[in-house]
Design an enzyme around this catalytic site. Structure first.
Site, PDB file in Angstrom:
ATOM      1  N   CYS A   1      63.060   9.627   0.038  1.00  0.00           N
ATOM      2  CA  CYS A   1      62.515  10.730  -0.750  1.00  0.00           C
ATOM      3  C   CYS A   1      62.464  10.391  -2.241  1.00  0.00           C
ATOM      4  O   CYS A   1      63.158   9.497  -2.728  1.00  0.00           O
ATOM      5  CB  CYS A   1      63.308  12.010  -0.512  1.00  0.00           C
TER       6      CYS A   1
ATOM      7  N   CYS B   1      63.638  12.059  -4.774  1.00  0.00           N
ATOM      8  CA  CYS B   1      64.867  12.278  -5.551  1.00  0.00           C
ATOM      9  C   CYS B   1      65.856  11.133  -5.350  1.00  0.00           C
ATOM     10  O   CYS B   1      66.694  10.897  -6.220  1.00  0.00           O
ATOM     11  CB  CYS B   1      65.493  13.637  -5.259  1.00  0.00           C
TER      12      CYS B   1
END
Length: 186
Positions: free
Chosen positions: A48, A50
């Site tokens: 992902c 993040c």
């Protein structure tokens, strides 16, 4: 179904280049987390944004700190499915989360950063949370060969500029040599 290993490899290397040891099987996880005395940090890596923009850069920054865990290991969510599930069994009281960063001392979970504490926060702020935990739980009994990253002030400034210019994609490009040398000032 696990992610394509070719796609995931550069994301793995962002941590292994720092000296972080990969645990790819449930047995490897048990050998490290189930038997280790002292301090161990576990990074649950992920594909992902993040993880790319926040978690992995924060790990790199935190590993520059004087006090740090004796061991730093990683599992990859969505790739090393059994290893990740086993690591999460050691994170009692927390739901599965990726990315996440756990700190264990003498096999007991003493600190946890979950995705909601990583997502949307600057890498420097996350690293500060980690180093605060290192100061609290890792100050004694250090091992001389625990990973340490050498990042110059110029490189830190460049990382900050990359985050301001384009976030995760800029950091990833820099980490993989697709941009100017991050050690040079503009």
């Amino acid at each position: 179904m696990p992610y394509d290993p070719i796609v995931v490899q550069p994301m793995r290397e962002e941590l292994t280049r720092l000296g972080v040891r990969e645990l790819r099987t449930a047995d490897e996880v048990d050998q490290v987390l189930g038997r280790s005395q002292g301090t161990t940090m576990v990074v649950v890596n992920s594909v992902c944004g993040c993880a790319a923009a926040n978690a992995r850069p924060a790990v790199a920054l935190a590993l520059r700190h004087e006090d740090r865990p004796e061991r730093v290991v990683t599992v990859f969510a969505g790739q090393d499915v059994e290893a990740t599930a086993r690591a999460r069994e050691y994170f009692t009281g927390f739901r599965p989360s990726s990315p996440s960063i756990a700190l264990l001392r003498d096999r007991e979970l003493v600190f946890m950063l979950e995705r909601h504490q990583i997502e949307g926060r600057e890498a420097e702020v996350i690293a500060r949370d980690m180093t605060d935990a290192f100061d609290r739980f890792c100050a004694l009994g250090q091992v001389p060969d625990s990973p340490r990253v050498s990042v110059s002030e110029a490189e830190l400034a460049q990382i900050a500029r990359f985050e301001n210019e384009g976030g995760a994609s800029s950091w990833q490009k820099a980490a993989h040599g697709e941009r100017e040398d991050i050690s040079s000032d503009r």
